[in-house]
Scaffold this active site. Sequence first.
Site, short mmCIF file in Angstrom:
data_model
loop_
_atom_site.label_atom_id
_atom_site.label_comp_id
_atom_site.label_asym_id
_atom_site.label_seq_id
_atom_site.Cartn_x
_atom_site.Cartn_y
_atom_site.Cartn_z
CB SER A 1 58.65 109.01 46.81
OG SER A 1 59.24 108.48 48.34
CD GLU B 1 49.32 105.11 43.11
OE1 GLU B 1 50.42 105.30 42.39
OE2 GLU B 1 48.51 106.61 43.08
CB CYS C 1 51.77 109.01 41.18
SG CYS C 1 49.74 109.00 41.11
CD GLU D 1 56.89 110.68 39.75
OE1 GLU D 1 55.99 110.88 39.95
OE2 GLU D 1 57.61 109.51 40.69
#
Length: 495
Positions: A237, A258, A296, A390
Amino acid sequence: MGAFDAVSFLDATRWLSRVYAPTWVDALGGTCEVKEPATGETLTTVGLANATDIAAATQHAAEAQPAWAAMAPRERAAILRRAGELFSRHMVELAVFVARETGGIMAKAEHEVREAATLCHLAAGMVLQPQGLTLPTTPGRLNIARRVPHGVVGVISPFNFPLILSLRAVAPALAAGNAVMLKPDPQTPVSGGFIMARVFQEAGLPAGVLQVLPGGPEAGEALVTDPHVRMIQFTGSTAVGRRIGELCGKHLKKVSLELGGKSSLIVLDDITSEADLDRAASNVAWGAWLHQGQICMASGRILVHEKVAPALIARLVAKATHLPMGNPATGQVALGPMINARQVARALAIVQDSVKAGAKLEAGGTHDGLFFKPTVLSNVRPGMRAFEEEVFGPVVNLTTFSTDDEAVALANDTEYGLSAGVISNSIARAMAIGDRLKTGMLHINDQTVNDECTNPFGGMGCSGNGGRVGGPADLDEYTQWQWVTVKGEAPQYPF
């Protein structure tokens, strides 16, 4: 079913209440029961590392690394190739465990194991690639820049694609001559860690070069701040990534982050035939619902031209109504369970809050335990949680636009910048839009969930810190430059 009844390779007695540091040992941080999301039953029990475990393991890693880096390149490459062969040889057993531990469908689990083998073979090839450059200099001096390992690399990996997202850092870091400390998510410690420990142990990797220690925040912070660890590769996250980046900056360590995403898939109005619309709906469904949306680079925003939106919505509602859900280890299903109740509650809250703010619930929006029905929201607008956040759940968020400029503005209206897709019958038009998108990865006539191991993977903005992992980026990430000059004899200087 209780503990996993491994017949050979994945013998759970090896890791029962243990960690791999530098071999199977009891952990000081206690134990953790690993629950199978589809059934709620205990799959296995592993050890949990604390800060003391991390400190001891990093010492082992620092001691083991120089000999590993000094090993002949062909010998290192052979170990990595054997690891790849082991993943292929034990495909069925490994894939079943990955499916059970992650809640992913079997096709996704098999993909993880196949990609694991590929990652090992790519890393083996990386060992034998040129490791530096010869630079221009004055006569009588050899002037080179060579790549050298960092030393000990810490890898912190997530629960969603645990095998791939761990190994994509572990394999190239090992290939570059580093020792690796891997901290997988405690929800998926076997898929994200112990499978690799078994494979590399069997492949002949020297003890201490790879260590696997599941743990919570205490273990993670200890790994990030340990003086033996000179680089951290983190996938997870954005909130946690900010903290890790802060700590790495304080301790002057290289860090590869990432992080999350809110990736847009843009569907243009030249998609008008029945076949075109069917393909567009298939791309949307795959990009948003694959692995229950817990990816993701999931297609988190579906930006569709207002002329084709009704036809696309109808197709997505039909898919949401008919796609089968269930236990991926025992049935042919399209969606399995989400990883835990916390993720379910968050996705549900985002859907409900967005509906209260004016979004329309076209399908889904409910759950049975961890099984969250594929959901379609239309009339999603900026400011709504479904547009901004998200979700990490199986939710299609549809926003309409009327012009290409509006589509670009909507896609770029986010702090993230991981992946994007544009679907159109005009490649020139799609490329013109793509050139304006702030994204680390761009896919023309495809959805946003793509990775081939050979590509530099990463994002812009809050989706990362500018680095990339995979393919040509790996040598940059897992080594550092060293400048070396050589003269036949020491010169006489004026002083």
